[in-house]
Design an enzyme around this catalytic site. Structure first.
Site, PDB file in Angstrom:
ATOM      1  N   HIS A 197       7.937  51.219  45.411  1.00  0.00           N
ATOM      2  CA  HIS A 197       8.079  51.689  44.306  1.00  0.00           C
ATOM      3  C   HIS A 197       7.675  50.846  43.155  1.00  0.00           C
ATOM      4  CE1 HIS A 197      12.227  50.178  44.851  1.00  0.00           C
ATOM      5  NE2 HIS A 197      12.093  50.017  43.730  1.00  0.00           N
ATOM      6  N   ARG A 243       2.221  69.686  43.777  1.00  0.00           N
ATOM      7  CA  ARG A 243       2.594  69.743  45.274  1.00  0.00           C
ATOM      8  C   ARG A 243       4.035  70.250  44.932  1.00  0.00           C
ATOM      9  NH1 ARG A 243      -0.008  64.191  45.839  1.00  0.00           N
ATOM     10  NH2 ARG A 243      -1.017  64.442  47.908  1.00  0.00           N
ATOM     11  N   ARG A 248      -0.072  74.895  45.081  1.00  0.00           N
ATOM     12  CA  ARG A 248       0.000  74.761  46.638  1.00  0.00           C
ATOM     13  C   ARG A 248       1.555  75.330  46.909  1.00  0.00           C
ATOM     14  NH1 ARG A 248      -0.325  69.358  49.894  1.00  0.00           N
ATOM     15  NH2 ARG A 248       1.684  68.949  49.138  1.00  0.00           N
ATOM     16  N   GLU A 277      -6.968  70.965  56.715  1.00  0.00           N
ATOM     17  CA  GLU A 277      -6.371  69.641  56.918  1.00  0.00           C
ATOM     18  C   GLU A 277      -6.233  69.621  58.424  1.00  0.00           C
ATOM     19  OE1 GLU A 277      -3.045  68.925  53.867  1.00  0.00           O
ATOM     20  OE2 GLU A 277      -2.852  70.939  54.448  1.00  0.00           O
ATOM     21  N   ASN A 282      -5.936  63.465  53.444  1.00  0.00           N
ATOM     22  CA  ASN A 282      -4.773  62.642  54.020  1.00  0.00           C
ATOM     23  C   ASN A 282      -4.251  63.246  55.252  1.00  0.00           C
ATOM     24  OD1 ASN A 282      -4.803  61.553  51.646  1.00  0.00           O
ATOM     25  ND2 ASN A 282      -3.003  62.681  50.674  1.00  0.00           N
ATOM     26  N   ASP A 283      -4.120  64.313  55.365  1.00  0.00           N
ATOM     27  CA  ASP A 283      -3.742  64.956  56.688  1.00  0.00           C
ATOM     28  C   ASP A 283      -4.918  64.997  57.586  1.00  0.00           C
ATOM     29  OD1 ASP A 283      -0.798  65.227  56.840  1.00  0.00           O
ATOM     30  OD2 ASP A 283      -1.193  66.989  55.348  1.00  0.00           O
ATOM     31  N   ARG A 285      -0.036  59.030  59.678  1.00  0.00           N
ATOM     32  CA  ARG A 285      -0.493  58.700  58.272  1.00  0.00           C
ATOM     33  C   ARG A 285       0.556  57.471  57.795  1.00  0.00           C
ATOM     34  NH1 ARG A 285      -0.353  63.948  54.804  1.00  0.00           N
ATOM     35  NH2 ARG A 285       0.325  62.685  52.753  1.00  0.00           N
ATOM     36  N   CYS A 289      -8.604  66.995  47.686  1.00  0.00           N
ATOM     37  CA  CYS A 289      -7.509  66.411  46.969  1.00  0.00           C
ATOM     38  C   CYS A 289      -6.738  65.398  47.611  1.00  0.00           C
ATOM     39  CB  CYS A 289      -6.568  67.905  46.833  1.00  0.00           C
ATOM     40  SG  CYS A 289      -6.057  68.726  48.098  1.00  0.00           S
TER      41      CYS A 289
HETATM   42  C1  PEP Z   1      -3.592  65.826  51.989  1.00  0.00           C
HETATM   43  O1  PEP Z   1      -3.185  66.069  53.153  1.00  0.00           O
HETATM   44  O2  PEP Z   1      -4.587  65.446  51.870  1.00  0.00           O
HETATM   45  C2  PEP Z   1      -3.008  66.367  50.863  1.00  0.00           C
HETATM   46  C3  PEP Z   1      -3.553  66.535  49.648  1.00  0.00           C
HETATM   47  O3  PEP Z   1      -1.596  66.978  51.066  1.00  0.00           O
HETATM   48  P1  PEP Z   1      -0.278  65.957  51.190  1.00  0.00           P
HETATM   49  O4  PEP Z   1      -0.845  64.541  50.960  1.00  0.00           O
HETATM   50  O5  PEP Z   1       0.724  66.423  50.333  1.00  0.00           O
HETATM   51  O6  PEP Z   1      -0.115  66.120  52.558  1.00  0.00           O
HETATM   52 MG    MG Z   2      -1.446  67.683  53.516  1.00  0.00          MG
END
Ligand code: PEP
Ligand code: MG
Length: 609
Positions: free
Chosen positions: A211, A318, A354, A452, A475-476, A486, A523
């Site tokens: 942080h 989010r 979302r 995702e 990311n997912d 992750r 995203c």
């Molecule tokens: C992702 O998974 O890339 C995403 C944007 O959603 P989050 O990071 O909130 O899971």
């Molecule tokens: Mg995600």
């Protein structure tokens, strides 16, 4: 530069030059005088025996120190709630709650009080032993989550110890332009940081995502974390350089270094000014291809800065964060007020909301479900479809908020056509309900699908036919395509955005979207990675939604690409079967054009080639 609070060190110490290295988490250079706060537990402490009649006094000192720290943390929380620092503030508030719980833990205090009585030792010594025994117990735990709690106990323990010793562990008032060194910084410490009081930061603890780094970036303070030996090398009042570009701390620099860094500082501000000045220009490539650059936000307060940084809208809101910050569930009107405000602030630019993405690493106030594999469990759209009362309430608020500007809705973690149809059917029923009640809402609101999961990739053509846009959550998508958690540091070396399988998945999705005539956004964090950006652009990704601070540099880079040249790069990337080769190709392609930018950006994962 004035330095008010630290007393000057001995003459000999001033001249001892040393260089330490750590992880650069916030770019830039700061040159100034250091102030060390929050020394670590056990730093130069010695056992002190006391007489029997002093026992009550020592007990009282310890109890008072603990209580005073609780009050200090409570005050910090109050200050936080009156500020609007966005996700960093939320993270700080959560940490403060955890710290207060630790302070109030009766077992640790009882252990120390018992030692004072039986061992006839000072409060400092007893407290330190008690903390170390609790820390030791946490460190032996199997669960990585519980092992990490050891750090929190240590942080609280050392602050109580500092109070007992009468040492400062908070930023003194009236501080001006100094460089803060610390073993670690608590949210309470970082609250007091302003660009007026502090010009740079360095800590012994911390990693890429700590942080301290998040806050330093939002305040634009150069920062290096994870600096081994900082505590021993740094003296209060010494002249120091924080090199947040290369991750170096130079204590007592020589004249040539000072000149060199003064030059680098000028170069860095020229670079920052240049990038920020151009941020309002369109993200259009040299050969006239137009992309859109949006910001990702977690809380309402972040919306205002998106425009200032040149963002053309919000590509990912989010929404789960405002649920997580409460103890109960928000009402429809509370949600409506929040969403309508964001939509109004951004209007006429778009806002993509979302729907709830809880489960896995994010839980609602009621606590976590007992699941063996939460990442593969009841998360995101699965949770909403199971808890339809919560889902419907949120859908109503989003649809209503759409009347205040331009909003779109997006479903997370869709696994296939059936699930998309289920979600859309609930949405249809909610629309009907609003119609029946005569309540105003956006009747044409676009409905998007997040891609995702590998199953959604393989069904992309079918999904594209029944949705208005795609948004790839890389990311997912990386986590589920490569089968790695992750957030797990043991397998983080396998978290490879440039893995050929990940790139092929994105290619399939972009092609399916364009064949159906819908747009595709990225995203996830990949959208703000300078090595991934040219590939995504060459594939034809239409929109990039990135963390707000990255908007200016991403727009700048897009403006300097030529998609004809990128096409050739993409052809070579598609013919490569290893991450290493792909990384080398991209690096080679962008190295000369963005030499300065790449030098100044703190890359998350700079593969050494
Ligand atoms: C992702 O998974 O890339 C995403 C944007 O959603 P989050 O990071 O909130 O899971
Ligand atoms: Mg995600």
């Amino acid at each position: 530069m004035t330095f008010l609070n630290a007393s000057p060190p001995a003459e000999t110490d001033i001249r001892r030059r040393s260089i330490l290295s750590g992880i650069a988490v916030s770019s830039g250079v700061a040159v100034g005088r250091s102030l060390f706060i929050n020394r670590r537990l056990g730093f130069a402490s010695t056992p002190v025996k006391i007489s029997a009649k002093k026992i009550p006094l020592e007990e009282e000192r310890l109890e008072e120190a603990t209580l005073a720290l609780v009050m200090e943390f409570e005050e910090a929380k109050r200050q936080l709630s009156s500020q609007s620092l966005g996700p960093a503030a939320r993270e700080q508030a959560d940490l403060l709650d955890a710290y207060i719980l630790i302070c109030r833990d009766p077992k640790m205090l009882a252990l120390a009080l018992d030692m004072i009585r039986r061992g006839r030792v000072s409060a400092e010594w007893a407290w330190e032993r008690a903390v170390q025994s609790v820390v030791g117990a946490f460190e032996k735990m199997d669960s990585p989550y519980l092992r990490e709690r050891a750090e929190d106990v240590r942080a609280v323990g050392s602050r109580i110890l500092a109070r007992l010793r009468g040492e400062s562990h908070l930023l003194p008032a009236g501080l001006e332009k100094c460089i803060i060194f610390a073993h670690d910084l608590t949210p309470a410490d970082t609250l007091a940081l302003t660009p007026e009081s502090v010009i740079g930061l360095a800590t012994e603890m911390g990693g890429h995502t700590s942080h301290t780094g998040i806050l330093a970036r939002s305040l634009r303070l150069p920062c290096v974390v994870g600096v081994t030996g900082l505590e021993e090398a740094a003296l209060d009042g010494a002249q120091v350089i924080v090199d947040g570009i290369q991750g170096l701390i130079i204590v007592n620099p020589g004249e040539p270094e000072l000149l060199e860094y003064a030059e680098l500082q000028k170069e860095f501000s020229r670079y920052e000014d240049r990038i920020r000045q151009e941020a309002s220009l369109p993200a259009e490539t040299v050969d006239g291809i137009r992309a859109a650059v949006y910001g990702n936000i977690e809380v309402m307060d972040e919306a205002a800065q998106i425009r200032l940084l040149g963002g053309e809208g919000i590509g990912l809101y989010r929404t789960e964060y405002s649920y997580m910050a409460r103890s109960g569930l928000p009402s429809e009107d509370e949600l409506y007020a929040e969403y309508a405000r964001v939509v109004e602030i951004m209007s006429p630019a778009p806002v993509v909301l979302r729907t709830l993405d809880v489960g896995a690493d994010k839980s609602l106030g009621g606590g976590r479900l007992e699941e063996e594999n939460p990442a593969l469990g009841l998360r995101a759209i699965r949770y909403s479809l199971r808890h339809q009362d919560i889902f419907r309430r949120q859908l109503r608020a989003i649809l209503r908020a759409g009347s205040n500007g331009r909003a779109a809705i997006m479903f997370p973690l869709i696994s296939g056509l059936l699930e998309l149809r289920q979600a859309k059917s609930v949405l249809g029923e909610v629309r009907q309900e609003l119609d029946n009640q005569g309540i105003a809402y956006d009747k044409d609101m676009a409905v998007g699908t997040m891609i995702e999961l590998p199953s959604a990739v393989f069904q992309a053509r079918a999904l594209a036919a029944e949705t208005d846009f795609f948004s790839i959550g890389t990311n997912d998508l990386i986590q589920y395509t490569l089968g790695i958690d992750r957030g797990n540091k043991y397998v983080s070396y396998l978290y490879q955005p440039l893995h050929p399988a990940v790139l092929q998945a994105i290619r399939l999705v972009v092609d399916a979207a364009h064949a159906a005539g819908i747009t595709v956004c990225v995203c996830g964090e990949m959208a703000s990675d300078p090595y991934c950006l040219p590939i995504l652009l060459a594939m034809g990704v239409d929109e990039f939604s990135v963390n707000p601070q990255a908007i200016p540099i991403i727009k700048y880079m897009i403006r300097n690409f030529d998609t004809a040249e990128l096409g050739e790069l993409l052809r070579q990337v598609y013919n490569s079967s290893s991450v290493r080769t792909i990384t080398r190709l991209v690096k080679h392609h962008i190295h000369d054009r963005f030499r300065t930018e790449l030098h100044f950006i703190n890359l998350l994962n700079d593969t050494d080639l």
